[in-house]
Design a protein around this motif. Structure first.
Motif, PDB file in Angstrom:
ATOM      1  N   LEU D 233       0.840  -1.200   0.000  1.00  0.00           N
ATOM      2  CA  LEU D 233       0.000   0.000   0.000  1.00  0.00           C
ATOM      3  C   LEU D 233       0.875   1.249   0.000  1.00  0.00           C
ATOM      4  CD1 LEU D 233      -2.805  -0.846   2.584  1.00  0.00           C
ATOM      5  CD2 LEU D 233      -2.936  -0.870   0.106  1.00  0.00           C
ATOM      6  N   GLU D 234       1.932   1.230   0.830  1.00  0.00           N
ATOM      7  CA  GLU D 234       2.791   2.408   0.924  1.00  0.00           C
ATOM      8  C   GLU D 234       3.426   2.739  -0.414  1.00  0.00           C
ATOM      9  OE1 GLU D 234       5.669   1.860   4.018  1.00  0.00           O
ATOM     10  OE2 GLU D 234       4.166   2.117   5.592  1.00  0.00           O
ATOM     11  N   GLN D 237       0.858   4.006  -3.229  1.00  0.00           N
ATOM     12  CA  GLN D 237      -0.110   4.962  -2.714  1.00  0.00           C
ATOM     13  C   GLN D 237      -0.755   5.825  -3.799  1.00  0.00           C
ATOM     14  OE1 GLN D 237       1.524   6.900   0.654  1.00  0.00           O
ATOM     15  NE2 GLN D 237      -0.389   7.856   1.253  1.00  0.00           N
ATOM     16  N   LYS D 238       0.015   6.057  -4.880  1.00  0.00           N
ATOM     17  CA  LYS D 238      -0.488   6.922  -5.947  1.00  0.00           C
ATOM     18  C   LYS D 238      -1.583   6.255  -6.775  1.00  0.00           C
ATOM     19  CE  LYS D 238       1.653  10.835  -5.701  1.00  0.00           C
ATOM     20  NZ  LYS D 238       3.061  11.004  -6.023  1.00  0.00           N
ATOM     21  N   VAL D 242      -5.339   1.705  -4.395  1.00  0.00           N
ATOM     22  CA  VAL D 242      -4.981   2.005  -2.999  1.00  0.00           C
ATOM     23  C   VAL D 242      -5.878   3.116  -2.460  1.00  0.00           C
ATOM     24  CG1 VAL D 242      -3.145   2.759  -1.467  1.00  0.00           C
ATOM     25  CG2 VAL D 242      -2.625   1.252  -3.352  1.00  0.00           C
ATOM     26  N   ILE D 245      -8.994   1.676  -1.283  1.00  0.00           N
ATOM     27  CA  ILE D 245      -8.879   1.002   0.014  1.00  0.00           C
ATOM     28  C   ILE D 245      -8.835   2.026   1.143  1.00  0.00           C
ATOM     29  CG2 ILE D 245      -7.280  -0.335   1.424  1.00  0.00           C
ATOM     30  CD1 ILE D 245      -6.631  -1.893  -1.176  1.00  0.00           C
ATOM     31  N   ILE D 246      -8.103   3.119   0.915  1.00  0.00           N
ATOM     32  CA  ILE D 246      -8.009   4.138   1.969  1.00  0.00           C
ATOM     33  C   ILE D 246      -9.388   4.740   2.225  1.00  0.00           C
ATOM     34  CG2 ILE D 246      -6.984   6.360   2.572  1.00  0.00           C
ATOM     35  CD1 ILE D 246      -4.611   5.528   0.742  1.00  0.00           C
TER      36      ILE D 246
END
Lengths: 222, 204, 60, 250
Positions: D233-234, D237-238, D242, D245-246
């Motif tokens: 995920l890190e 992130q772009k 993801v 999910i966030i």
């Protein structure tokens, strides 16, 4: 082959121009050895007992410290970049750099070691074992250490890290190197020990240059 | 000779350039413009294979560079911010090493090249004893020796005096007229009388 | 209860209580540490990501 | 160096696909770890017979040996994942290797501390330079080096590759280290009594050990998957999936 020789010639010329690069590891070796009688005891029996270990640890540390700057200058002045953009192979360059590093560190340390062995009351029959084990063991140290130097050359604080990466990998060489001298002290045959040190050298000579070249490539690409 | 297709490069989560397309024909000089941090140096490093984190393709004489890296590297000459000059070696020793690296640095002799950059009589002086401008000229002396079809030069005119700049400009034009290509970045206004010069601005 | 006659016998571990229980305690702590660091890593990522998302929404 | 691999292998390279699949596996592994570890601990501590020589202190074996096995397997995994990442330029493999490093290091700490504690009733000292403990200590140093290397690089991709090179160098060295430490040990302490080498362990002793080893593997996989998913995920992130999910997580 020509390129390998040219690399070695250039490295030796550079070392000869900055003579402190040659002298510093040797001076470090001598000074570290001189610390032990002061710290432990000047008695011959005590010193002779620990001499094989001390001599090997000091030679190992001297090699390690000199490795830190192995690629640093080349990285900073763009020499490594120039090799990457040239059709010459980084692999040959790595081998050449390691050979010349060994010639100005490990080889000279081995030549100097009998003197220090005598100062530590190492029995004369073990001097041969000391010199031969250093001659066969220190090239392995240079090869393995160059991997660490290549990995950390692009980092701002590489100094401590390289010791952390490389020292655990040095332990087999240390064990058999000091073991050779120990066996020499006890008057045992040292052929087997030297054979193992030689085997380690052959193995690292076959594999390490690839790792060094890969490490340099990754450090230059940033 | 050189064509770049859909080149994109990202650094630290920032898009430096995207959808970059250009091609360079024989005899052309390409000047890459852009502000500081616009990715000029990154582009040059990609073009000479020093950086691999990019998307898109680079073709040299209709072959993908990544498949034929060694032939490509044999035909380019790159001079970056740090030109790979050892300060404890003399100008001549430095150039001799460059010749070891690049077999195509075989046009004329080293002493001629040093004469042309105005370092005649300094052959055996170690580079640390030279001034910054003189050291820069040692770095550029290899251009006079070069038979490489493609030159990639990152800020070649910094630290040079007016005359030095003029001479280098002349040299670059000469290289182009003899059938070579040049890609360079410079803040210097590079005015050429003929149609050889092309410009790409990375800010747009 | 297994090979022990009583619970206190079990705790005593035949006189080796210190060694056995200390080892098991250290192991337990390190297992829990692994789980905790996993959870903290997850939480740190989501708080950071949400903050960034909010910032981007404010900007647009 | 392009070798064609089956399709699933390339799917592994897709971060989203990995994230989903690992998410499906994770609860089952967690459950299996919980069951196996509780069964193993109770079996080993309560129902296994005491050792005729060491008495009850040998029960440390049930946490010591699996952690030593895991510490070595984890290094192997890191080297293999690093090699895959280098050869096929597969980001996910590098992420797995990176996530494994701290878990492996904690396994070496468990193996070292339980080994040292076990040494006290067996040899009468809290630390003995026994061959197994010494090689475990060196393995711990190797882990420290790799973790330090990861954190020294600002550019994650370079850090991944550097650590991959180092773990490959390490994996070549580990057998040499083990062999030389064993040899060194016999030289200095002839015929020493080793902790775990038993001529023949009865099944009621080694069965719980087997359960514990499996439990450790499941626990390791569970934590590894968790760390890998967050690292995925890190790094991604772009990308759109993801963000989805966030948004869901709030």
């Amino acid at each position: 082959m020509n390129f390998l020789l040219a690399t070695i010639r250039r490295e030796l010329l550079l070392a000869f121009r900055n003579r402190s690069e040659i002298i510093n590891p040797l001076a470090f070796f001598v000074i570290v050895i001189a610390l032990f009688p002061l710290a432990v005891s000047p008695e011959a029996s005590v010193l002779a007992n620990i001499a094989p270990g001390i001599l090997w640890v000091a030679a190992l540390l001297a090699t390690l410290l000199s490795l830190e700057s192995l690629f640093k200058q080349d990285f900073e002045d763009g020499s490594l970049e120039q090799i990457m953009v040239s059709p010459q192979s980084l692999l040959l360059l790595s081998i050449g750099k390691v050979i010349s590093h060994w010639l100005i560190s490990g080889f000279l340390l081995a030549l100097l070691s009998p003197l220090l062995g005598i100062m530590l009351f190492l029995p004369p029959i073990a001097i041969g074992a000391l010199v031969s084990s250093l001659l066969l063991g220190t090239p392995t140290l240079s090869l393995i250490g160059a991997i660490g130097a290549g990995l950390t050359v692009g980092l701002r604080k590489g100094g401590m890290l390289i010791s952390l990466l490389v020292l655990p990998l040095y332990m087999p060489v240390l064990i058999f190197g000091a073991g050779t001298v120990q066996a020499g002290v006890m008057g045992l045959p040292i052929g087997g020990y030297l054979a193992i040190l030689g085997a380690m050298l052959v193995l690292s000579l076959m594999l390490a240059p690839f790792a060094i070249a890969a490490a340099l490539r990754l450090s230059i690409r940033g | 000779m050189l064509s770049v297709l859909n080149l994109a490069c990202e650094r630290d989560n920032r898009m430096l350039f995207n959808q970059l397309n250009f091609s360079l024909a024989v005899g052309e000089i390409l000047q890459i413009e852009g502000q500081n941090g616009s990715g000029k140096t990154s582009l040059l490093r990609i073009l000479c294979g020093l950086a691999t984190s990019f998307e898109g393709e680079i073709h040299w004489q209709d072959l993908n560079v990544q498949d034929k890296l060694s032939t490509y590297l044999a035909s380019i000459l790159y001079v970056g911010h740090h030109p790979g000059i050892k300060s404890s070696l003399t100008a001549e020793e430095n150039l001799r090493w460059m010749q070891q690296l690049h077999p195509h640095l075989n046009k004329g002799s080293i002493s001629e090249a040093l004469q042309k950059v105005g370092l005649y009589g300094y052959e055996d002086v170690p580079c640390y004893a030279l001034s910054a401008g003189q050291q820069r000229r040692v770095g550029l002396a290899r251009l006079y020796l070069s038979n490489h079809p493609l030159w990639i030069l990152d800020e070649p005119f910094t630290a040079l005096d007016k005359r030095g700049v003029m001479e280098k400009e002349q040299l670059i034009v000469e290289h182009a007229t003899q059938g070579g290509c040049v890609i360079l970045t410079t803040h210097h206004d590079f005015e050429l009388p003929d149609q050889r010069l092309r410009k790409i601005n990375l800010d747009q | 209860m297994g090979y022990f006659n009583s619970f206190s016998d079990f705790l005593n571990m035949g006189g080796h209580a210190l060694y056995v229980w200390l080892s098991y305690a250290i192991t337990l702590v390190l297992f829990l540490y692994n789980l905790l660091s996993l959870w903290l890593k997850k939480r740190a990522f989501f708080t950071q990501a949400k903050r960034q998302l909010k910032r981007e929404q404010r900007l647009s | 160096m392009k070798i064609t691999m089956p399709r699933w292998f390339y799917q592994l390279a897709s971060p989203k696909w990995c994230y989903d699949i690992l998410g499906m596996l994770s609860p089952w592994l967690g459950l299996a770890a919980l069951i196996l570890l509780s069964v193993g601990v109770v079996w080993g501590l309560v129902f296994a017979p005491p050792d005729y020589q060491q008495g009850n202190s040998y029960r440390i074996i049930y946490i010591h040996v699996p952690s030593a096995i895991l510490a070595q397997s984890c290094f192997m995994l890191m080297a293999v994942a690093g090699a895959i990442g280098m050869i096929w330029k597969m980001k996910v493999a590098h992420i797995v290797a990176k996530s494994a490093a701290p878990i492996g290091a904690s396994m070496t700490i468990i193996a070292l501390s339980t080994g040292a504690i076990w040494g006290k009733p067996t040899w009468g000292a809290w630390w003995v330079w026994d061959a197994r403990l010494t090689s475990m200590l060196i393995l711990f140093f190797l882990y420290i080096g790799i973790i330090a290397l990861y954190s020294a690089f600002e550019n994650k991709a370079s850090g991944d590759q550097a650590a991959a090179i180092l773990s490959l160098v390490g994996i070549v060295n580990i057998p040499i280290i083990k062999y030389s430490v064993e040899w060194w040990n016999t030289l200095h302490q002839p015929a020493s009594f080793t902790l775990t080498k038993k001529p023949a362990m009865p099944p009621e002793m080694w069965l719980p050990l087997l359960v514990m080893v499996l439990g450790y593997y499941c626990f390791f996989a569970f934590v590894l998957i968790g760390r890998t998913r967050i690292e995925l995920l890190e790094r991604e992130q772009k990308s759109g999936w993801v963000s989805a999910i966030i948004n869901e997580a709030r």
